[in-house]
Design an enzyme around this catalytic site. Structure first.
Site, PDB file in Angstrom:
ATOM      1  N   CYS A   1       0.849  -1.186   0.000  1.00  0.00           N
ATOM      2  CA  CYS A   1       0.000   0.000   0.000  1.00  0.00           C
ATOM      3  C   CYS A   1       0.889   1.242   0.000  1.00  0.00           C
ATOM      4  CB  CYS A   1      -0.923   0.093   1.192  1.00  0.00           C
ATOM      5  SG  CYS A   1      -2.115  -1.220   1.267  1.00  0.00           S
TER       6      CYS A   1
ATOM      7  N   LYS B   1      13.220 -15.174  -9.740  1.00  0.00           N
ATOM      8  CA  LYS B   1      12.966 -14.123 -10.738  1.00  0.00           C
ATOM      9  C   LYS B   1      11.957 -14.628 -11.760  1.00  0.00           C
ATOM     10  CE  LYS B   1      14.069 -11.492  -9.256  1.00  0.00           C
ATOM     11  NZ  LYS B   1      14.625 -10.857  -8.097  1.00  0.00           N
TER      12      LYS B   1
ATOM     13  N   GLU C   1       8.309 -15.187 -10.271  1.00  0.00           N
ATOM     14  CA  GLU C   1       7.542 -14.012  -9.842  1.00  0.00           C
ATOM     15  C   GLU C   1       7.062 -13.164 -11.011  1.00  0.00           C
ATOM     16  OE1 GLU C   1       9.568 -11.157  -7.293  1.00  0.00           O
ATOM     17  OE2 GLU C   1      11.471 -11.636  -8.239  1.00  0.00           O
TER      18      GLU C   1
ATOM     19  N   HIS D   1      19.487 -37.083  -5.045  1.00  0.00           N
ATOM     20  CA  HIS D   1      18.710 -37.492  -3.863  1.00  0.00           C
ATOM     21  C   HIS D   1      17.208 -37.288  -4.084  1.00  0.00           C
ATOM     22  CE1 HIS D   1      22.404 -38.130  -1.727  1.00  0.00           C
ATOM     23  NE2 HIS D   1      22.817 -36.921  -2.085  1.00  0.00           N
TER      24      HIS D   1
HETATM   25  C1  F6R Z   1      11.987 -10.439  -5.326  1.00  0.00           C
HETATM   26  C2  F6R Z   1      11.950  -9.394  -4.325  1.00  0.00           C
HETATM   27  C3  F6R Z   1      11.600  -9.781  -2.941  1.00  0.00           C
HETATM   28  C4  F6R Z   1      12.384  -8.929  -1.931  1.00  0.00           C
HETATM   29  C5  F6R Z   1      11.890  -9.238  -0.515  1.00  0.00           C
HETATM   30  C6  F6R Z   1      12.668  -8.451   0.522  1.00  0.00           C
HETATM   31  O1  F6R Z   1      12.383  -9.940  -6.579  1.00  0.00           O
HETATM   32  O2  F6R Z   1      12.162  -8.241  -4.604  1.00  0.00           O
HETATM   33  O3  F6R Z   1      11.802 -11.141  -2.715  1.00  0.00           O
HETATM   34  O4  F6R Z   1      13.733  -9.214  -2.064  1.00  0.00           O
HETATM   35  O5  F6R Z   1      10.538  -8.922  -0.411  1.00  0.00           O
HETATM   36  O6  F6R Z   1      12.517  -7.091   0.339  1.00  0.00           O
HETATM   37  P1  F6R Z   1      13.535  -6.069   0.979  1.00  0.00           P
HETATM   38  O7  F6R Z   1      14.848  -6.274   0.329  1.00  0.00           O
HETATM   39  O8  F6R Z   1      12.962  -4.718   0.685  1.00  0.00           O
HETATM   40  O9  F6R Z   1      13.580  -6.375   2.440  1.00  0.00           O
END
Ligand code: F6R
Length: 613
Positions: A2, A490, A493, A509
């Site tokens: 948000c 990557k 997502e 395994h």
């Molecule tokens: C994936 C991605 C998320 C963030 C995670 C942590 O591309 O961006 O997995 O790495 O939500 O976010 P931060 O680094 O902001 O704590």
């Protein structure tokens, strides 16, 4: 999660709010809305729409209310499905106040019942509407400020709010607990936003709200007070020098591809910032006092989420090898519930792009409370984790807008590499000669990254062949096991295809059962200590008819023969290879998402800054 914005001043509020929401849309895009004071009639004008901001913008076309005050919201749904009714801003039953909210009100159900007994009717499933009505309830007999205070004192959970009243049109009330909120201080106008990116085109003077502080924001003044005591709080403004053009697409079709291509520059900046004139590693934010404490450290925990966790895993290997310290990488949401045994000899390194991730913040507080030293590796200057940790080092990647993290990840890896060398320097576990050699290798990385990214056209060709697949396997060993996990993350997502990252040595395994002529396996095989073993794993996949894309080192003829396709990195020190090997994987995921016509920068169900646990 948000995004919230607010404006008060002498300009037309709606364009400023919409502009701000555009910059914050990466925080959530299930619905969007604004509330303004209708200039002539002193009544609230609220427009909200389900879906992306573009739909709200269509609704707002042609409106000019001459409103000089307003609030806005872009939502990542927690309570209640994404719908127009559940979109913010929410109003109280009298329609006099409107409120935007980021976070979760844990005791909302009890409060809702209480208000329903008093005859209040609700129009949404949200916890936010409960807060609006609770304030509305106290507003019957108190000023907006006092009604707000009384209501918020009864709320449990973590939240940031901005409130607007039709009856007190000269102010906005703001509040934060654990969820971010900052103020941009202008001349005769003030701005509010969940993070600084919407503020920077208007002002560089920023005030970060602290937990359990509320503010009364008028055109010329900001008064901050403690929620509990009402005591005024003094807070200096912070100057933010981020380049605003970094928050624009700059001719690229998506932020993600722009940010992928920014990585050589980001690495250059990271390297320059970490070396002093004598060529030693240094961190401007670490004091000599801090160095003394770091010297005494006996154990390291690297705590983070998602992509940042993969950076933590690489850091774990780095620190064990060069600083000779037992290190352990854990995801934040597990760490805090493991009841970790910590004391002053332990260093807990929190890695986070946003500096606001709720699980990482909670893990940091737990670690501090147990007496461990906390050090944050953060991108967003002034974020909560940066401010609350005992020490902070910044990754200097600039604003990252694409929801899938790319440049923030490589900047985290580079920063962790320098931090490792710094600890090794302090603890005397590295010789001067070795340090010099490592630094020379680090200096080569920006040019090497540029070279890897030049393979974009070839990677696009490969993605064109494979984009219809629904199932991908990524494998790696040692430093590049986390790269395999990151490549898979990557891909899933932003393409919504299933992708699995696995330790190559574990294939036999179990997962090797997956291999047949249809299975594509992306194999991380740069020159390393585990190179031969990796080659054996690739042979095993080939023997079972699996298809192989290899990420290897330039000039590796053996690998070329074994793989169906190969993308290369220049020769580098094994410890730094993850900074380069991840680049083709980022491009591969991006291209596959584009061929599948996915919403690359705003993938479904995700938000950039995860401020709920
Ligand atoms: C994936 C991605 C998320 C963030 C995670 C942590 O591309 O961006 O997995 O790495 O939500 O976010 P931060 O680094 O902001 O704590």
């Amino acid at each position: 999660m948000c995004g919230i914005v607010g404006y008060i001043g002498s300009r037309s509020a709606i364009p400023i709010l919409v502009n701000g929401l555009e910059r914050l849309e990466y925080r959530g895009y299930d619905s969007a809305g604004i509330a303004c004071l209708n200039g002539q009639r002193e009544s609230l004008f609220v427009v909200k729409e389900q879906g992306k901001l573009a739909r709200l913008k269509e609704q707002l076309q042609g409106f000019d209310l001459h409103s000089r005050i307003g609030i806005g919201h872009t939502r990542w749904a927690t309570h209640g499905v994404p719908s127009r009714d559940n979109a913010h801003p929410h109003q109280d039953a009298s329609g006099r106040i409107a409120l935007v909210h980021n976070g979760i009100i844990e005791n909302y159900a009890v409060l809702k019942k209480e208000l329903q007994r008093k005859g209040v009717k609700f129009h949404s499933e949200t916890d936010t509407e409960v807060a609006a009505n609770l304030i509305g309830h106290y507003y019957k007999n108190h000023s907006l400020e006092e009604a707000f205070r009384k209501a918020v004192l009864r709320l449990e959970g973590f939240f940031a709010f901005v409130v607007l009243s039709a009856e007190e049109p000269e102010k906005l009330i703001v509040f934060r607990r654990s969820n971010p909120l900052c103020l941009g201080i202008g001349e005769g106008e003030n701005f509010i936003a969940s993070d600084v990116t919407p503020l920077l085109e208007y002002t560089r003077r920023i005030i970060y709200l602290e937990d359990d502080e509320y503010g009364v924001v008028s055109r010329d003044k900001v008064v901050l007070r403690s929620l509990k005591t009402r005591k005024t709080v003094k807070r200096a403004t912070v100057h933010i020098d981020w380049d605003i053009s970094q928050a624009e697409k700059g001719g690229y079709p998506h932020f993600m591809i722009k940010e992928i291509h920014e990585q050589p520059q980001v690495l250059s900046a990271a390297i320059q910032k970490r070396l002093n004139r004598r060529g030693n590693v240094y961190f401007d934010t670490l004091s000599p006092g801090m160095d003394k404490k770091l010297k005494r450290i006996k154990n390291i925990y690297l705590v983070s989420c998602g992509t940042a966790y993969h950076a933590g895993m690489v850091g774990n290997y780095m620190m064990g090898k060069y600083a000779r310290l037992p290190a352990e990488a854990t995801v934040s949401s597990e760490f805090r519930y493991e009841d970790p045994i910590l004391n002053k000899d332990d260093l807990v390194i929190l890695i986070t792009q946003s500096g606001e991730t709720a699980d990482t913040l909670a893990a940091m507080r737990e670690a501090k409370q147990k007496g461990a030293m906390t050090l944050a590796v953060v991108n967003v200057v002034g974020s909560t984790i940066a401010r609350e940790s005992d020490a902070v080092v910044y990754t200097h990647a600039g604003p990252e807008i694409g929801v899938a993290s790319t440049k923030a990840y490589t900047a985290q890896l580079a920063t962790l590499a320098f931090l490792t060398l710094y600890l090794a320097q302090l603890k005397g576990t590295i010789t001067k000669k070795e340090l010099k050699r490592m630094i020379a290798e680090l200096r080569k990385l920006p040019a090497a990254a540029r070279k890897v990214l030049k393979q974009e056209a070839a990677i696009e060709k490969s993605a064109r062949q494979h984009y219809h697949r629904r199932n991908f396997l990524y494998i790696g060993r040692g430093y590049n096991f986390p790269t395999a996990l990151e490549g898979a993350l990557k891909l899933k997502e932003i393409t919504y295809a299933h992708a699995h990252g696995y330790a190559a040595g574990e294939m036999k395994h179990g997962p090797i059962a997956l291999i047949d002529h249809e299975q594509l396996v992306i194999c991380m095989a740069p020159r390393s200590r585990t190179y031969e073993k990796m080659l054996s794993n690739i042979e095993e996949i080939r023997a079972r008819d699996g298809m192989i894309i290899a990420i290897g080192t330039e000039g590796d003829k053996r690998l070329e023969k074994l793989a169906d396709e190969i993308f290369c990195i220049p020769k580098t020190e094994e410890v730094f290879s993850p900074i380069l090997t991840v680049l083709p994987l980022q491009l591969f995921a991006y291209k596959i998402a584009v061929f599948n016509k996915r919403d690359v920068d705003q993938p479904r169900n995700l938000a950039k800054s995860v401020t709920v646990e």
